[in-house]
Each structure stands twice: as C-alpha cells, then as structure tokens.
Design an enzyme around this catalytic site. Structure first.
Site, PDB file in Angstrom:
ATOM      1  N   LYS A 161     -10.441  13.976  -0.467  1.00 46.50           N
ATOM      2  CA  LYS A 161     -10.885  12.949   0.602  1.00 46.50           C
ATOM      3  C   LYS A 161     -12.149  13.011   0.309  1.00 46.50           C
ATOM      4  O   LYS A 161     -12.692  13.932   0.231  1.00 46.50           O
ATOM      5  CB  LYS A 161     -10.175  13.660   2.162  1.00 46.50           C
ATOM      6  CG  LYS A 161      -8.922  13.543   2.227  1.00 46.50           C
ATOM      7  CD  LYS A 161      -8.684  14.190   3.521  1.00 46.50           C
ATOM      8  CE  LYS A 161      -7.376  13.696   4.465  1.00 46.50           C
ATOM      9  NZ  LYS A 161      -7.240  14.462   6.184  1.00 46.50           N
TER      10      LYS A 161
HETATM   11  C1  E4P Z   1      -5.094  13.001   8.670  1.00 49.75           C
HETATM   12  O1  E4P Z   1      -5.616  13.089   7.406  1.00 49.75           O
HETATM   13  C2  E4P Z   1      -6.416  13.686   9.445  1.00 49.75           C
HETATM   14  O2  E4P Z   1      -7.377  15.048   8.674  1.00 49.75           O
HETATM   15  C3  E4P Z   1      -6.260  14.007  10.621  1.00 49.75           C
HETATM   16  O3  E4P Z   1      -4.175  13.450  11.134  1.00 49.75           O
HETATM   17  C4  E4P Z   1      -6.891  14.192  11.617  1.00 49.75           C
HETATM   18  O4  E4P Z   1      -6.073  14.697  13.097  1.00 49.75           O
HETATM   19  P1  E4P Z   1      -7.125  14.944  14.508  1.00 49.75           P
HETATM   20  O5  E4P Z   1      -7.891  13.539  15.158  1.00 49.75           O
HETATM   21  O6  E4P Z   1      -5.948  15.264  15.339  1.00 49.75           O
HETATM   22  O7  E4P Z   1      -8.865  15.986  14.212  1.00 49.75           O
END
Ligand code: E4P
Length: 240
Positions: free
Chosen positions: A96
């Site tokens: 990522k």
């Molecule tokens: C997905 O890949 C993200 O890591 C995650 O859903 C982020 O979510 P949040 O907005 O609850 O931190």
C-alpha cells in the site's frame, strides 16, 4: 517470481491472526488488508522483525489470496526500499502506497508507476477520497485503487457517487485496476459499495459477523430444531 493477480470480493481489514484464520476457514474472504494503525491496534509488535513475522503469518494463512502491507515512510527512496522488502516476504504480499504524502505532491504516483511497471510489485494506492484521484492512480498502473468510503462520507460527500464515477471511468478507459472501497462504518456499506461498482470492499471482522447473523434466522432455525425433535424416535430426542 509469479505474483498473485487481483481477485475480487471481501478483504478482511485486520491484523488479528485468529480473526483471519476464522474468516478464511469460512471461505468468504478474498484477501486481507492492513495499515499501520491496524497493526498497532492488533498487537503486531514493534520493529521490523515482529512486523515481518506477522505479515508472513497472515500471508501463509490466506495464500494465495493477497495481503496488503502499507509503507511507513514518506521518503521516496524509503518507499521504494520498503516496497521491495515487503513484497519479498511472500509472493502474495502487495504494498500500500498513499496517493500522496501529508503535504500533497506528485512523487508517490511516480513511485507507484515505477514499482508496478519496472519492479513487478503489485501496488494498492490508498487513502483516496475521490474518483479523480482513483483515475490517476489507475492510470499510473496501480493494481488496486482504494477509496476510503467511510472517510468520504465523514467529510459530507457521497461515497457511492464517487465509487460509481470511478467505476465508469475505469471501464471507459479500460483500466484493469481493481477498485477497493475501505473505511467501512456500517454493515450496509459492504453490499451498497459492491452495488455501486467496487470490486473489493474491506471490512473489519465485526461487520462480517453482523452481516451473517440475523435474529429471524435464529428464530426460524429454533423452530425447525424444535419441530425436528418430534420427527426422531423418543429415545433420540434432546431434552428442551
Ligand atoms: C482499508 O484498506 C483501510 O485500511 C481502512 O479501511 C481504513 O479505515 P478507517 O477509515 O476506519 O481508518
């Protein structure tokens, strides 16, 4: 090295090994996503040794399904080095990379393009809040483009509209990137974001259990079990 190609469905958004084993055994997940916040929360430990161990464990549990590990630096050289290091931990690890750093800028897309096109590393471009960001990330060659649906709604915008717009753009330009929608806030988000055009929705374990278990299903099964007892010989009946 042959790498896992993108699949579609629900990705479990957790670093918790027990939860991953549990939901993987059900056959209902198609990958796992983590981010630094999740790994801290789920007790992955401190230091590269501990993080590598946890990601390798996750990768081995779900193999050949993909696992996302996020870079922890905003330094361009550091991003390149981490991406190569993380992707070498297991062939189903993808990396990522945020759409840009905390001050904006174009550098991250250059890195995404280089990692995908010249270093054969599958990239998940993360922390995106709009279809136009998603279009650029897909154009740069990212295998996965992640919209943060919950955070989009938190800002007073409409996540479903952004997903629909990005779906239409990727289809029109014949860009093969898979649309991930994460940052799930409600159980309903999972189905509604798929309906809007997501290939993948990420969900924390608690949402999957809530998606599965229904009070009327419980009551219905209770009734069948009760009446089922009347069909079996008396000596085999289980006392109520
Ligand atoms: C997905 O890949 C993200 O890591 C995650 O859903 C982020 O979510 P949040 O907005 O609850 O931190």
């Amino acid at each position: 090295m042959t790498r896992t190609r993108p699949l579609t469905g629900i990705f479990l958004d957790t670093g918790d090994l027990e939860e991953i084993r549990k939901y993987h055994a059900l056959g209902i997940i198609r990958g796992v996503t983590t981010n630094p916040t999740i790994l801290v929360k789920d007790g992955a430990g401190e230091g590269w040794e501990a993080i590598e161990k946890r990601i390798r464990q996750i990768a081995s549990i779900v193999e050949p399904l993909p696992v996302s590990m996020e870079v922890t630096t905003n330094d361009p050289q550091g991003v390149l080095e981490q991406a190569q290091r993380f992707s070498a931990w297991a062939r189903n690890v993808n990396v990522k990379v945020p759409i840009h750093g905390p001050r904006g800028g174009t550098e991250n897309l250059r890195l995404v393009h280089e990692l995908e096109s010249r270093r054969n590393i599958r990239i998940n471009v993360t922390a995106m809040m709009s279809a136009q960001q998603g279009l650029l990330a897909a154009s740069a060659g990212a295998s996965f483009v992640s919209l943060f649906g919950g955070r989009i709604n938190d800002m007073g915008h409409d996540a479903k509209a952004e997903i629909r717009r990005l779906r239409a753009l990727l289809d029109a330009f014949e860009l093969p990137s898979k649309i991930i929608v994460g940052s799930t806030r409600e159980v309903l988000n999972i189905v509604e974001w798929f309906e809007a055009g997501a290939d993948i929705v990420t969900a924390a374990p608690k949402f999957l259990e809530a998606m599965l278990v229904h009070p009327y299903s419980k009551e219905t099964v209770e009734q069948f079990l009760r009446d089922g007892q009347r069909l079996v010989p008396r000596e085999e009946r289980i006392p109520a």
